[in-house]
Design a protein around this motif. Structure first.
Motif, mmCIF file in Angstrom:
data_model
loop_
_atom_site.group_PDB
_atom_site.id
_atom_site.type_symbol
_atom_site.label_atom_id
_atom_site.label_comp_id
_atom_site.label_asym_id
_atom_site.label_seq_id
_atom_site.Cartn_x
_atom_site.Cartn_y
_atom_site.Cartn_z
ATOM 1 N N VAL A 102 5.998 2.625 -3.103
ATOM 2 C CA VAL A 102 6.806 1.603 -3.760
ATOM 3 C C VAL A 102 8.014 1.252 -2.878
ATOM 4 O O VAL A 102 8.387 0.083 -2.735
ATOM 5 C CB VAL A 102 7.224 2.069 -5.167
ATOM 6 C CG1 VAL A 102 8.214 1.098 -5.798
ATOM 7 C CG2 VAL A 102 5.982 2.209 -6.062
ATOM 8 N N LEU A 103 8.588 2.269 -2.234
ATOM 9 C CA LEU A 103 9.695 2.051 -1.301
ATOM 10 C C LEU A 103 9.271 1.128 -0.161
ATOM 11 O O LEU A 103 10.055 0.311 0.327
ATOM 12 C CB LEU A 103 10.130 3.409 -0.731
ATOM 13 C CG LEU A 103 11.585 3.578 -0.291
ATOM 14 C CD1 LEU A 103 12.530 3.392 -1.466
ATOM 15 C CD2 LEU A 103 11.779 4.966 0.315
ATOM 16 N N VAL A 109 0.332 0.984 4.686
ATOM 17 C CA VAL A 109 -0.527 0.846 3.501
ATOM 18 C C VAL A 109 0.137 -0.134 2.549
ATOM 19 O O VAL A 109 1.232 0.135 2.048
ATOM 20 C CB VAL A 109 -0.736 2.228 2.833
ATOM 21 C CG1 VAL A 109 -1.675 2.118 1.655
ATOM 22 C CG2 VAL A 109 -1.248 3.238 3.856
ATOM 23 N N ARG A 110 -0.513 -1.287 2.336
ATOM 24 C CA ARG A 110 0.190 -2.399 1.692
ATOM 25 C C ARG A 110 -0.218 -2.716 0.263
ATOM 26 O O ARG A 110 0.576 -3.207 -0.513
ATOM 27 C CB ARG A 110 -0.027 -3.697 2.515
ATOM 28 C CG ARG A 110 0.314 -3.606 3.962
ATOM 29 C CD ARG A 110 1.714 -3.129 4.211
ATOM 30 N NE ARG A 110 2.748 -4.041 3.735
ATOM 31 C CZ ARG A 110 4.035 -3.752 3.674
ATOM 32 N NH1 ARG A 110 4.448 -2.553 4.044
ATOM 33 N NH2 ARG A 110 4.901 -4.633 3.246
ATOM 34 N N ASP A 111 -1.474 -2.509 -0.092
ATOM 35 C CA ASP A 111 -1.914 -3.037 -1.391
ATOM 36 C C ASP A 111 -3.069 -2.217 -1.970
ATOM 37 O O ASP A 111 -3.488 -1.207 -1.384
ATOM 38 C CB ASP A 111 -2.328 -4.511 -1.262
ATOM 39 C CG ASP A 111 -3.366 -4.719 -0.170
ATOM 40 O OD1 ASP A 111 -4.109 -3.759 0.143
ATOM 41 O OD2 ASP A 111 -3.436 -5.841 0.377
ATOM 42 N N ALA A 112 -3.570 -2.688 -3.107
ATOM 43 C CA ALA A 112 -4.617 -1.957 -3.824
ATOM 44 C C ALA A 112 -5.858 -1.765 -2.950
ATOM 45 O O ALA A 112 -6.512 -0.722 -2.998
ATOM 46 C CB ALA A 112 -4.988 -2.703 -5.107
ATOM 47 N N ARG A 113 -6.155 -2.771 -2.139
ATOM 48 C CA ARG A 113 -7.337 -2.673 -1.289
ATOM 49 C C ARG A 113 -7.172 -1.568 -0.247
ATOM 50 O O ARG A 113 -8.109 -0.822 0.035
ATOM 51 C CB ARG A 113 -7.588 -4.038 -0.616
ATOM 52 C CG ARG A 113 -9.006 -4.174 -0.166
ATOM 53 C CD ARG A 113 -9.372 -5.582 0.254
ATOM 54 N NE ARG A 113 -10.200 -5.452 1.447
ATOM 55 C CZ ARG A 113 -9.765 -5.672 2.669
ATOM 56 N NH1 ARG A 113 -8.526 -6.064 2.875
ATOM 57 N NH2 ARG A 113 -10.562 -5.490 3.688
ATOM 58 N N ASP A 114 -5.979 -1.459 0.322
ATOM 59 C CA ASP A 114 -5.722 -0.381 1.291
ATOM 60 C C ASP A 114 -5.873 0.986 0.617
ATOM 61 O O ASP A 114 -6.447 1.922 1.193
ATOM 62 C CB ASP A 114 -4.315 -0.507 1.878
ATOM 63 C CG ASP A 114 -4.170 -1.718 2.782
ATOM 64 O OD1 ASP A 114 -5.193 -2.342 3.126
ATOM 65 O OD2 ASP A 114 -3.010 -2.043 3.130
ATOM 66 N N LEU A 131 -8.507 3.968 1.533
ATOM 67 C CA LEU A 131 -8.145 5.367 1.826
ATOM 68 C C LEU A 131 -8.928 6.325 0.925
ATOM 69 O O LEU A 131 -9.456 7.339 1.389
ATOM 70 C CB LEU A 131 -6.640 5.590 1.624
ATOM 71 C CG LEU A 131 -5.683 4.884 2.577
ATOM 72 C CD1 LEU A 131 -4.244 5.299 2.276
ATOM 73 C CD2 LEU A 131 -6.010 5.210 4.030
ATOM 74 N N VAL A 132 -8.987 6.006 -0.364
ATOM 75 C CA VAL A 132 -9.642 6.915 -1.314
ATOM 76 C C VAL A 132 -11.140 7.038 -1.011
ATOM 77 O O VAL A 132 -11.686 8.152 -0.972
ATOM 78 C CB VAL A 132 -9.415 6.450 -2.773
ATOM 79 C CG1 VAL A 132 -10.213 7.320 -3.747
ATOM 80 C CG2 VAL A 132 -7.931 6.482 -3.120
ATOM 81 N N LEU A 189 -1.885 2.014 -8.623
ATOM 82 C CA LEU A 189 -2.705 2.539 -9.715
ATOM 83 C C LEU A 189 -4.104 1.925 -9.713
ATOM 84 O O LEU A 189 -5.095 2.622 -9.944
ATOM 85 C CB LEU A 189 -1.999 2.282 -11.054
ATOM 86 C CG LEU A 189 -0.672 3.049 -11.200
ATOM 87 C CD1 LEU A 189 0.144 2.489 -12.359
ATOM 88 C CD2 LEU A 189 -0.935 4.551 -11.390
ATOM 89 N N THR A 190 -4.168 0.633 -9.445
ATOM 90 C CA THR A 190 -5.461 -0.052 -9.414
ATOM 91 C C THR A 190 -6.334 0.500 -8.286
ATOM 92 O O THR A 190 -7.524 0.759 -8.467
ATOM 93 C CB THR A 190 -5.245 -1.566 -9.191
ATOM 94 O OG1 THR A 190 -4.379 -2.043 -10.209
ATOM 95 C CG2 THR A 190 -6.551 -2.328 -9.253
ATOM 96 N N GLY A 191 -5.744 0.673 -7.114
ATOM 97 C CA GLY A 191 -6.488 1.191 -5.963
ATOM 98 C C GLY A 191 -6.961 2.620 -6.179
ATOM 99 O O GLY A 191 -8.086 2.980 -5.804
ATOM 100 N N LEU A 192 -6.110 3.448 -6.803
ATOM 101 C CA LEU A 192 -6.514 4.829 -7.082
ATOM 102 C C LEU A 192 -7.690 4.841 -8.058
ATOM 103 O O LEU A 192 -8.668 5.575 -7.866
ATOM 104 C CB LEU A 192 -5.341 5.626 -7.670
ATOM 105 C CG LEU A 192 -4.166 5.935 -6.733
ATOM 106 C CD1 LEU A 192 -3.059 6.665 -7.495
ATOM 107 C CD2 LEU A 192 -4.611 6.763 -5.525
ATOM 108 N N ALA A 193 -7.604 4.026 -9.111
ATOM 109 C CA ALA A 193 -8.655 4.019 -10.141
ATOM 110 C C ALA A 193 -9.977 3.508 -9.578
ATOM 111 O O ALA A 193 -11.038 4.117 -9.794
ATOM 112 C CB ALA A 193 -8.215 3.181 -11.338
#
Ligand code: HPA
Ligand code: ZN
Length: 327
Positions: free
Chosen positions: A105-106, A70-75, A79-80, A115-119
């Motif tokens: 983050v690791l 899982v790499r970025d906001a789009r991923d 998922l969400v 945060l952007t992807g979750l929102a």
């Protein structure tokens, strides 16, 4: 069957599901093909074997390999919204979803992407699927107190909309709950609810520690309490619900079958039991399936099955006005 139709028609809430663990098999395959070096199979049959677990450590290893895809906001958005679609298909209108920021983050994801992807995912879940989502940010226990500190600092600094609780996942063996006490204290003082995993792979002592050291208001799994009548009585009297995930427990080798699962014993001792999926595609679980399996194994009446759905609403961190609308 009539039972399945009845279960399906119940409006349900899901209180124990991990965001990464909710990725559908097609989504996992797509992510894996984009990043074959992560070691996650790119073909369905191999992925099915990858999701056949010898024990909990084996599960966790493969779970973390999927996390690394899982790499970025789009991923995250994918998922969400995928989870929201699956919830809607189960007639589940609300879920508290565990997210593990430290692991993302690791693995190199900028915190802002998470945060952007979750929102954006949460907004789309509401608009496109009629599903309301809340977040539990949890500590990956295997990464130690550093992860604990970073997770609580991140949670309290960012406080994204929908964040309701603070958790602790990962292995229990060799990862004492008490070392994370300061982080739970800080989270609780800031108004987040305490929902650690405990008693998934270990016994009552871990559940006691979750209660005493981490101020647990609800417990992830908690089934290890079943050998301690005083603990079960305490959980019942204090109304500390358990997020029971029967198929997860079977698929990680904790119990041989649903018949051998202690859910009956917990219920008989008055413990507030909710039914949940944990990491549904990885375990071949669905929320409806968990209700059906327990109803069949325990020979429950319709009223008893409906009580599980009501317990979950009561055990949720929904505002009380919303609880009355849902039941
Ligand atoms: N337990 C602990 N850690 C986890 C789990 C679980 O069931 N699922 C994903 N991470
Ligand atoms: Zn879990």
């Amino acid at each position: 069957t009539a039972l399945r139709a009845f279960v399906h028609a119940l409006p349900k809430v899901e209180l124990h599901v991990h965001l990464v663990g909710s990725a559908s098999l097609p989504t996992v395959l797509e992510l894996a093909r984009r990043r074959p070096s992560a070691g996650v199979p790119t073909e369905p049959s191999a992925l099915a074997e990858f999701f056949t677990f010898r024990d909990f450590p084996h599960f966790l290893r493969n779970y973390l390999a999927v996390t690394s895809l899982v790499r970025d906001a789009r991923d995250i958005h994918t998922l969400v919204t995928g989870l929201a679609a699956d919830l809607a298909a189960q007639n589940a209108r609300y879920a508290e979803v565990t997210v593990t920021p430290y692991n993302h983050v690791l693995d190199g994801m900028p915190a802002d992407d998470l945060l952007t992807g979750l929102a954006s995912g949460r907004a789309a879940a509401r608009a496109d699927h009629g599903v309301e989502l809340a977040w539990c940010f949890d500590i990956p226990g295997e990464k130690g107190v550093v992860a604990g500190r970073e997770t609580v600092v991140f949670a309290l600094r960012e406080r994204p909309e929908g964040l309701v609780s603070f958790g602790l996942g990962g292995p229990e063996v060799g990862v004492g709950r008490a070392q994370f006490a300061p982080f739970f204290t800080a989270a609780r003082e800031a108004g987040l609810h305490s929902v650690p995993h405990a008693g998934e792979t270990t016994g009552p002592a871990t559940v006691w520690s979750a209660v005493h050291d981490l101020g647990a208001e609800r417990i992830g799994h908690g089934v290890g309490a079943h050998t301690d009548p005083a603990l079960m009585e305490y959980l019942a009297l204090q109304r500390i619900p358990l997020e029971v995930c029967p198929t997860s427990n079977i698929r990680t080798g904790q119990f041989a079958s649903i018949a051998a699962h202690p859910v009956r014993r917990l219920l008989d001792h008055g413990v507030l039991v909710t039914l949940n999926t944990d990491d549904p595609p990885m375990f071949g679980a669905t929320l409806d399936g968990e209700y059906v399996a327990v109803a069949e194994a325990l020979g429950l009446t319709a009223a008893e099955i409906a009580l599980f759905a009501k317990n979950a609403v009561d055990a949720s961190f929904l505002p009380s006005a919303d609880k009355t609308v849902l039941v």
